[in-house]
Design an enzyme around this catalytic site. Structure first.
Site, PDB file in Angstrom:
ATOM      1  N   HIS A   1      29.714  36.714 101.958  1.00 27.51           N
ATOM      2  CA  HIS A   1      29.652  35.954 103.213  1.00 27.51           C
ATOM      3  C   HIS A   1      31.033  35.694 103.806  1.00 27.51           C
ATOM      4  O   HIS A   1      31.212  34.787 104.599  1.00 27.51           O
ATOM      5  CB  HIS A   1      28.906  34.630 102.984  1.00 27.51           C
ATOM      6  CG  HIS A   1      27.468  34.827 102.591  1.00 27.51           C
ATOM      7  ND1 HIS A   1      26.719  33.872 101.943  1.00 27.51           N
ATOM      8  CD2 HIS A   1      26.634  35.888 102.766  1.00 27.51           C
ATOM      9  CE1 HIS A   1      25.491  34.345 101.722  1.00 27.51           C
ATOM     10  NE2 HIS A   1      25.425  35.564 102.207  1.00 27.51           N
TER      11      HIS A   1
ATOM     12  N   THR B   1      31.385  22.314  94.193  1.00 30.03           N
ATOM     13  CA  THR B   1      31.221  20.880  94.505  1.00 30.03           C
ATOM     14  C   THR B   1      32.187  20.047  93.659  1.00 30.03           C
ATOM     15  O   THR B   1      32.709  19.038  94.121  1.00 30.03           O
ATOM     16  CB  THR B   1      29.765  20.404  94.297  1.00 30.03           C
ATOM     17  OG1 THR B   1      29.342  20.737  92.974  1.00 30.03           O
ATOM     18  CG2 THR B   1      28.826  21.048  95.301  1.00 30.03           C
TER      19      THR B   1
ATOM     20  N   ASN C   1      22.160  26.047  87.228  1.00 33.11           N
ATOM     21  CA  ASN C   1      22.004  25.278  88.465  1.00 33.11           C
ATOM     22  C   ASN C   1      21.333  23.951  88.128  1.00 33.11           C
ATOM     23  O   ASN C   1      20.445  23.913  87.283  1.00 33.11           O
ATOM     24  CB  ASN C   1      21.132  26.066  89.450  1.00 33.11           C
ATOM     25  CG  ASN C   1      21.398  25.675  90.898  1.00 33.11           C
ATOM     26  OD1 ASN C   1      22.521  25.781  91.371  1.00 33.11           O
ATOM     27  ND2 ASN C   1      20.388  25.190  91.589  1.00 33.11           N
TER      28      ASN C   1
ATOM     29  N   PHE D   1      25.481  23.320 100.749  1.00 29.71           N
ATOM     30  CA  PHE D   1      24.689  23.265 101.971  1.00 29.71           C
ATOM     31  C   PHE D   1      23.467  22.377 101.836  1.00 29.71           C
ATOM     32  O   PHE D   1      23.140  21.602 102.708  1.00 29.71           O
ATOM     33  CB  PHE D   1      24.218  24.676 102.330  1.00 29.71           C
ATOM     34  CG  PHE D   1      25.142  25.389 103.262  1.00 29.71           C
ATOM     35  CD1 PHE D   1      26.220  24.742 103.833  1.00 29.71           C
ATOM     36  CD2 PHE D   1      24.914  26.718 103.597  1.00 29.71           C
ATOM     37  CE1 PHE D   1      27.066  25.405 104.708  1.00 29.71           C
ATOM     38  CE2 PHE D   1      25.749  27.382 104.472  1.00 29.71           C
ATOM     39  CZ  PHE D   1      26.826  26.729 105.025  1.00 29.71           C
TER      40      PHE D   1
ATOM     41  N   ALA E   1      27.569  27.873  96.329  1.00 30.82           N
ATOM     42  CA  ALA E   1      28.313  26.669  96.700  1.00 30.82           C
ATOM     43  C   ALA E   1      28.395  25.641  95.564  1.00 30.82           C
ATOM     44  O   ALA E   1      29.327  24.846  95.513  1.00 30.82           O
ATOM     45  CB  ALA E   1      27.688  26.040  97.939  1.00 30.82           C
TER      46      ALA E   1
ATOM     47  N   SER F   1      23.745  28.499  92.801  1.00 34.34           N
ATOM     48  CA  SER F   1      23.128  28.974  94.041  1.00 34.34           C
ATOM     49  C   SER F   1      21.665  28.571  94.075  1.00 34.34           C
ATOM     50  O   SER F   1      20.965  28.701  93.066  1.00 34.34           O
ATOM     51  CB  SER F   1      23.239  30.503  94.148  1.00 34.34           C
ATOM     52  OG  SER F   1      22.527  30.939  95.289  1.00 34.34           O
TER      53      SER F   1
ATOM     54  N   CYS G   1      39.092  38.637 114.678  1.00 36.21           N
ATOM     55  CA  CYS G   1      38.493  38.957 115.977  1.00 36.21           C
ATOM     56  C   CYS G   1      37.160  39.653 115.712  1.00 36.21           C
ATOM     57  O   CYS G   1      37.103  40.575 114.884  1.00 36.21           O
ATOM     58  CB  CYS G   1      39.425  39.881 116.752  1.00 36.21           C
ATOM     59  SG  CYS G   1      38.612  40.643 118.157  1.00 36.21           S
TER      60      CYS G   1
ATOM     61  N   ASP H   1      35.353  29.986 100.111  1.00 42.71           N
ATOM     62  CA  ASP H   1      36.428  29.000  99.966  1.00 42.71           C
ATOM     63  C   ASP H   1      37.687  29.523  99.290  1.00 42.71           C
ATOM     64  O   ASP H   1      38.646  28.777  99.111  1.00 42.71           O
ATOM     65  CB  ASP H   1      35.902  27.771  99.200  1.00 42.71           C
ATOM     66  CG  ASP H   1      35.268  28.135  97.854  1.00 42.71           C
ATOM     67  OD1 ASP H   1      35.641  29.180  97.256  1.00 42.71           O
ATOM     68  OD2 ASP H   1      34.395  27.375  97.390  1.00 42.71           O
TER      69      ASP H   1
ATOM     70  N   ILE I   1      27.534  22.389  86.342  1.00 42.21           N
ATOM     71  CA  ILE I   1      28.259  23.642  86.076  1.00 42.21           C
ATOM     72  C   ILE I   1      29.569  23.386  85.317  1.00 42.21           C
ATOM     73  O   ILE I   1      29.895  24.109  84.364  1.00 42.21           O
ATOM     74  CB  ILE I   1      28.538  24.375  87.407  1.00 42.21           C
ATOM     75  CG1 ILE I   1      27.220  24.867  88.007  1.00 42.21           C
ATOM     76  CG2 ILE I   1      29.508  25.534  87.223  1.00 42.21           C
ATOM     77  CD1 ILE I   1      27.281  25.176  89.486  1.00 42.21           C
TER      78      ILE I   1
HETATM   79  P1  NAD Z   1      23.240  26.074  98.325  1.00 42.58           P
HETATM   80  O1  NAD Z   1      23.865  24.848  98.911  1.00 42.58           O
HETATM   81  O2  NAD Z   1      21.992  26.603  98.951  1.00 42.58           O
HETATM   82  O3  NAD Z   1      22.917  25.829  96.777  1.00 42.58           O
HETATM   83  C1  NAD Z   1      23.823  25.218  95.907  1.00 42.58           C
HETATM   84  C2  NAD Z   1      23.067  24.890  94.635  1.00 42.58           C
HETATM   85  O4  NAD Z   1      23.987  24.414  93.672  1.00 42.58           O
HETATM   86  C3  NAD Z   1      22.002  23.812  94.833  1.00 42.58           C
HETATM   87  O5  NAD Z   1      20.794  24.229  94.247  1.00 42.58           O
HETATM   88  C4  NAD Z   1      22.586  22.583  94.105  1.00 42.58           C
HETATM   89  O6  NAD Z   1      21.589  21.782  93.518  1.00 42.58           O
HETATM   90  C5  NAD Z   1      23.453  23.255  93.045  1.00 42.58           C
HETATM   91  N1  NAD Z   1      24.615  22.469  92.608  1.00 42.58           N
HETATM   92  C6  NAD Z   1      25.499  21.777  93.376  1.00 42.58           C
HETATM   93  N2  NAD Z   1      26.476  21.248  92.622  1.00 42.58           N
HETATM   94  C7  NAD Z   1      26.189  21.568  91.328  1.00 42.58           C
HETATM   95  C8  NAD Z   1      26.817  21.291  90.086  1.00 42.58           C
HETATM   96  N3  NAD Z   1      27.958  20.599  90.014  1.00 42.58           N
HETATM   97  N4  NAD Z   1      26.232  21.759  88.959  1.00 42.58           N
HETATM   98  C9  NAD Z   1      25.080  22.487  89.013  1.00 42.58           C
HETATM   99  N5  NAD Z   1      24.451  22.790  90.167  1.00 42.58           N
HETATM  100  C10 NAD Z   1      25.011  22.342  91.324  1.00 42.58           C
HETATM  101  O7  NAD Z   1      24.374  27.184  98.299  1.00 42.58           O
HETATM  102  P2  NAD Z   1      24.271  28.784  98.162  1.00 42.58           P
HETATM  103  O8  NAD Z   1      23.101  29.158  97.336  1.00 42.58           O
HETATM  104  O9  NAD Z   1      25.628  29.229  97.806  1.00 42.58           O
HETATM  105  O10 NAD Z   1      23.917  29.368  99.596  1.00 42.58           O
HETATM  106  C11 NAD Z   1      24.225  28.836 100.810  1.00 42.58           C
HETATM  107  C12 NAD Z   1      25.413  29.401 101.575  1.00 42.58           C
HETATM  108  O11 NAD Z   1      26.347  28.375 101.503  1.00 42.58           O
HETATM  109  C13 NAD Z   1      26.188  30.566 101.096  1.00 42.58           C
HETATM  110  O12 NAD Z   1      26.029  31.555 102.025  1.00 42.58           O
HETATM  111  C14 NAD Z   1      27.673  30.132 101.174  1.00 42.58           C
HETATM  112  O13 NAD Z   1      28.379  31.037 101.970  1.00 42.58           O
HETATM  113  C15 NAD Z   1      27.635  28.835 101.887  1.00 42.58           C
HETATM  114  N6  NAD Z   1      28.525  27.733 101.465  1.00 42.58           N
HETATM  115  C16 NAD Z   1      29.672  27.982 100.774  1.00 42.58           C
HETATM  116  C17 NAD Z   1      30.466  26.938 100.360  1.00 42.58           C
HETATM  117  C18 NAD Z   1      31.741  27.263  99.619  1.00 42.58           C
HETATM  118  O14 NAD Z   1      32.331  28.301  99.858  1.00 42.58           O
HETATM  119  N7  NAD Z   1      32.164  26.415  98.681  1.00 42.58           N
HETATM  120  C19 NAD Z   1      30.090  25.622 100.608  1.00 42.58           C
HETATM  121  C20 NAD Z   1      28.895  25.384 101.331  1.00 42.58           C
HETATM  122  C21 NAD Z   1      28.118  26.470 101.748  1.00 42.58           C
END
Ligand code: NAD
Length: 253
Positions: free
Chosen positions: A126, A33, A225, A40, A29, A200, A134, A109, A243
């Site tokens: 995911h 951002t 990260n 999340f 995710a 992640s 469905c 997304d 990132i």
């Molecule tokens: P997570 O929210 O657990 O982790 C995201 C990580 O990224 C965090 O450690 C955060 O500190 C870091 N981060 C955020 N913005 C950043 C940036 N600009 N630069 C550097 N680091 C940054 O998310 P995850 O590990 O992907 O796992 C959680 C679940 O969230 C996944 O299964 C996913 O399907 C779902 N999810 C997806 C989305 C999306 O599709 N964009 C959004 C929210 C959640």
């Protein structure tokens, strides 16, 4: 090893990219951002506002399904407005240059496809929230159909073919992982020589097993990260910075 600052992190990453023949990015995710989609677990992230609805609850309860759809509709303007950020575009540039054969993502997304990856080359662990399916027969529905159906009946839609509930095409907690995506991600992790874990928290399993698998199979592992992860210790390079800032220099023309 943790890069002492952004500049040296980018330099080392550039060297590793130049030396690699097959790079597999694994995104979470955090890469989205910058595109306006909250992650999340960060403060202000989705979980600080809403408890996730597990799959069995979605199946068992109409109220849970209604709530899941209300939340999804509330997010629609955010998903609809999101455009690929520097991270997505840098990876798309390396894909076009032939360095990246496919990408493994936890994201739902659709932004990697929008940045230029062919849909077949995006391995979605995911699923994808930009359309619905469905849960019985798998028939796909677009969001406009779901929205119309919800507004007409006042509640979560069922499949017009088999009457089972329709859900976003995502994998919820407690739902089986997609077998084909898991198999492809395993093969890609085993066959690459550079694995990039980007944005992640590496706490959602089984997805979080792929960086470790790649490392165990001989790839170099880079973790990008902005906060520590549990796998930093086994990484060849950890870049604990934004990132977009880190991958911006790799965006091609
Ligand atoms: P997570 O929210 O657990 O982790 C995201 C990580 O990224 C965090 O450690 C955060 O500190 C870091 N981060 C955020 N913005 C950043 C940036 N600009 N630069 C550097 N680091 C940054 O998310 P995850 O590990 O992907 O796992 C959680 C679940 O969230 C996944 O299964 C996913 O399907 C779902 N999810 C997806 C989305 C999306 O599709 N964009 C959004 C929210 C959640």
């Amino acid at each position: 090893m943790i890069a002492p600052d952004l500049r040296s992190g980018v330099e080392q990453l550039g060297d590793m990219i130049a030396e690699a023949s097959t790079i597999i990015p694994f995104t979470g995710a955090g890469i989205s951002t910058e595109s306006g989609i909250p992650d999340f677990r960060s403060p202000g992230g989705l979980w600080s506002r809403n408890r996730p609805i597990p799959f069995d609850e979605f199946v068992a309860s109409l109220e849970a399904r209604n709530e899941a759809w209300r939340r999804r509709f509330a997010m629609e303007p955010t998903f609809a407005a999101a455009r690929p950020g520097r991270g997505h575009r840098a990876l798309a540039s390396l894909y076009k240059a032939g360095k990246i054969p496919a990408i493994v993502t936890q994201n739902i997304d659709n932004l990697h496809q929008m940045s230029g990856f062919a849909a077949d080359d995006v391995v979605e662990l995911h699923g994808n929230t930009t359309y619905a399916r469905c849960i019985g027969c798998g028939r796909a529905y677009d969001m406009a159909w779901v929205k119309r159906s919800f507004e007409t009946t006042g509640g979560a839609p069922d499949c017009s073919a088999c009457d089972e509930p329709v859900k976003t095409a995502t994998i919820s907690f407690g739902q089986a992982m997609p077998e084909d995506a898991m198999r492809r991600a395993t093969e890609l992790a085993q066959q690459c020589d550079l694995f990039l874990a980007i944005g992640s928290s590496l706490v959602v399993w089984p997805a979080a097993g792929f960086p470790m698998l790649a490392k165990n199979c001989g790839a170099r592992l880079v973790i990008i990260n902005n906060e520590p992860t549990e796998q930093d210790d086994i990484a060849d390079l950890v870049i604990r910075h934004d990132i977009g800032e880190t991958l911006g220099p790799f965006v091609g023309n």
